[in-house]
Design a protein around this motif. Structure first.
Motif, short mmCIF file in Angstrom:
data_model
loop_
_atom_site.label_atom_id
_atom_site.label_comp_id
_atom_site.label_asym_id
_atom_site.label_seq_id
_atom_site.Cartn_x
_atom_site.Cartn_y
_atom_site.Cartn_z
N ARG A 109 -43.09 -43.96 -41.30
CA ARG A 109 -43.78 -43.14 -40.30
C ARG A 109 -42.76 -42.41 -39.42
O ARG A 109 -42.89 -41.21 -39.17
CB ARG A 109 -44.69 -44.02 -39.44
CG ARG A 109 -45.42 -43.26 -38.36
CD ARG A 109 -46.34 -44.15 -37.54
NE ARG A 109 -45.77 -45.39 -37.09
CZ ARG A 109 -44.98 -45.52 -36.01
NH1 ARG A 109 -44.70 -44.46 -35.28
NH2 ARG A 109 -44.50 -46.69 -35.66
N ILE A 110 -41.74 -43.12 -38.98
CA ILE A 110 -40.74 -42.52 -38.10
C ILE A 110 -39.94 -41.45 -38.84
O ILE A 110 -39.68 -40.37 -38.30
CB ILE A 110 -39.81 -43.62 -37.52
CG1 ILE A 110 -40.60 -44.50 -36.57
CG2 ILE A 110 -38.60 -43.02 -36.83
CD1 ILE A 110 -39.88 -45.72 -36.09
N VAL A 111 -39.58 -41.73 -40.09
CA VAL A 111 -38.81 -40.76 -40.87
C VAL A 111 -39.63 -39.50 -41.10
O VAL A 111 -39.13 -38.38 -40.99
CB VAL A 111 -38.35 -41.38 -42.20
CG1 VAL A 111 -37.82 -40.33 -43.15
CG2 VAL A 111 -37.29 -42.44 -41.95
N ARG A 112 -40.90 -39.66 -41.39
CA ARG A 112 -41.77 -38.48 -41.60
C ARG A 112 -41.90 -37.66 -40.31
O ARG A 112 -41.91 -36.43 -40.36
CB ARG A 112 -43.14 -38.91 -42.10
CG ARG A 112 -43.10 -39.32 -43.54
CD ARG A 112 -44.46 -39.60 -44.09
NE ARG A 112 -44.34 -40.03 -45.49
CZ ARG A 112 -45.28 -40.59 -46.18
NH1 ARG A 112 -46.46 -40.82 -45.62
NH2 ARG A 112 -45.09 -40.94 -47.43
N GLU A 113 -41.98 -38.33 -39.17
CA GLU A 113 -42.04 -37.62 -37.90
C GLU A 113 -40.76 -36.82 -37.67
O GLU A 113 -40.81 -35.66 -37.26
CB GLU A 113 -42.25 -38.60 -36.75
CG GLU A 113 -43.63 -39.20 -36.67
CD GLU A 113 -43.76 -40.26 -35.59
OE1 GLU A 113 -42.81 -40.46 -34.79
OE2 GLU A 113 -44.84 -40.88 -35.53
N ILE A 114 -39.62 -37.44 -37.96
CA ILE A 114 -38.33 -36.76 -37.78
C ILE A 114 -38.24 -35.55 -38.70
O ILE A 114 -37.84 -34.46 -38.28
CB ILE A 114 -37.16 -37.74 -38.03
CG1 ILE A 114 -37.11 -38.79 -36.93
CG2 ILE A 114 -35.83 -36.99 -38.12
CD1 ILE A 114 -36.16 -39.94 -37.20
N ILE A 115 -38.62 -35.72 -39.96
CA ILE A 115 -38.55 -34.63 -40.92
C ILE A 115 -39.48 -33.49 -40.51
O ILE A 115 -39.11 -32.32 -40.59
CB ILE A 115 -38.87 -35.15 -42.35
CG1 ILE A 115 -37.73 -36.04 -42.84
CG2 ILE A 115 -39.11 -33.99 -43.31
CD1 ILE A 115 -38.04 -36.76 -44.13
N ASN A 116 -40.68 -33.82 -40.07
CA ASN A 116 -41.62 -32.78 -39.64
C ASN A 116 -41.12 -32.04 -38.41
O ASN A 116 -41.27 -30.82 -38.31
CB ASN A 116 -43.00 -33.38 -39.39
CG ASN A 116 -43.67 -33.83 -40.67
OD1 ASN A 116 -43.36 -33.36 -41.75
ND2 ASN A 116 -44.61 -34.76 -40.54
N ASP A 117 -40.50 -32.77 -37.47
CA ASP A 117 -39.94 -32.13 -36.28
C ASP A 117 -38.81 -31.18 -36.65
O ASP A 117 -38.72 -30.06 -36.14
CB ASP A 117 -39.44 -33.18 -35.29
CG ASP A 117 -40.56 -33.95 -34.62
OD1 ASP A 117 -41.72 -33.48 -34.67
OD2 ASP A 117 -40.28 -35.03 -34.06
#
Length: 66
Positions: free
Chosen positions: A26-34
């Motif tokens: 979840r955190i990695v996906r948030e970082i990638i999306n940001d």
């Protein structure tokens, strides 16, 4: 036959706890999306600056062949 009420028909599902792998994902996906959003904003700014610069410069004149 049991009576049908909101409580019996729509049972709340118990949420399972988030695992460490789920949290990391979840955190990695948030970082990638940001990062992708920031990249799109920067690309749009650079594109606008390039188009503005090209609009200010005089167009090239093509020399006629003799």
């Amino acid at each position: 036959m049991a009576k049908l009420t909101k409580e019996t028909v729509f049972k709340a599902q118990a949420l399972k706890p988030e695992t460490a792998m789920d949290k990391t994902t979840r955190i990695v996906r948030e970082i990638i999306n940001d990062e992708a959003a920031q990249r799109q904003v920067k690309s749009a700014q650079l594109r606008n600056a390039r188009l503005e610069r090209e609009a200010k410069t005089a167009p090239f004149k093509i020399a006629k062949k003799r």
